[in-house]
Design an enzyme around this catalytic site. Structure first.
Site: not given
Ligand code: GRF
Length: 214
Positions: A13-15, A89-90, A112, A147-148, A181
């Site tokens: 969840g860094s974003n 990721m789903r 993405h 997708l994307d 990102e």
């Molecule tokens: C990272 O690889 C990012 O590039 C993609 O999802 C992955 C995890 O992101 N968007 P996050 O740290 O969980 O936000």
């Protein structure tokens, strides 16, 4: 009335953290109503709980239809103006995407780690190096049924050819793109919120593209 957003994650969840920090610092004029995850162990959920952000675990172990039903109920009972997929990721079903767009009128956006439409799917950094792309980076796009594949809202890029001269590895590249990102996603959401709060964004969601783009 401030825009209300929600974020869906699967892992660190860094974003989501970058978006939340931008909200706290006033860079994004929106309220983060809840964070959902398909993974009950997602580290990002711990961050959300530490910051008193409501969390929702989606029961994908009971199948996608059941998980999406819970997500739809959440959107119906805790209405939002924007759903942000962040490391989620789903693949959302076409029915769910259409329900969000046409019934709940909630745009879904995603970040993405490539310069779409190049490198859809997974392992983008390894593929960018293997295919020797001159540029690489990240994209925020509207989510549609494929997708994307939805309309691109904004991108940040880096000079991959130059970095390949310096023998950058896929892991180092992933870290550099992730840092981009963390800058791009808050900027796009801030711009959406600013225009939404000023009453300048008319939904349905495909119109969002008219107003957001860096
Ligand atoms: C990272 O690889 C990012 O590039 C993609 O999802 C992955 C995890 O992101 N968007 P996050 O740290 O969980 O936000």
């Amino acid at each position: 009335m401030k825009a209300k957003i929600a974020i869906a994650i699967s892992g660190g969840g860094s974003n989501m953290q970058a978006i939340h920090q931008a909200i706290i610092s006033g860079k994004i004029a929106a309220d983060l109503l809840w964070v959902s995850s398909d993974n009950p162990q997602a580290k990002g959920l711990a961050y959300a709980r530490q910051h008193m952000i409501p969390t929702l675990t989606l029961p994908y172990d009971k199948g996608r239809a059941e998980a999406e039903k819970i997500l739809q109920q959440q959107i119906a009972h805790q209405p939002i103006d924007l759903l942000c997929l962040a490391g989620f990721m789903r693949l959302l079903s076409p029915d769910f995407v259409r329900a969000c767009r046409d019934q709940y009128r909630v745009p879904i956006i995603n970040i993405h780690p490539s310069l779409l439409p190049k490198l859809k799917g997974l392992n983008t950094h390894v593929r960018a190096l293997q295919e020797q792309h001159a540029e690489h980076g990240c994209t925020v796009h509207l989510v549609n049924e494929a997708l994307d594949d939805g309309p691109i809202l904004a991108q940040y890029s880096l000079n991959l050819a130059e970095k390949m001269q310096e023998n950058i590895t896929a892991d180092m590249l992933a870290g550099e793109v992730l840092a981009l990102e963390h800058q791009l996603y808050p900027r796009v959401i801030a711009e959406f919120a600013e225009k939404f709060n000023a009453g300048k964004i008319d939904l349905p969601s495909q119109n969002v593209k008219k107003y957001v783009g860096i």
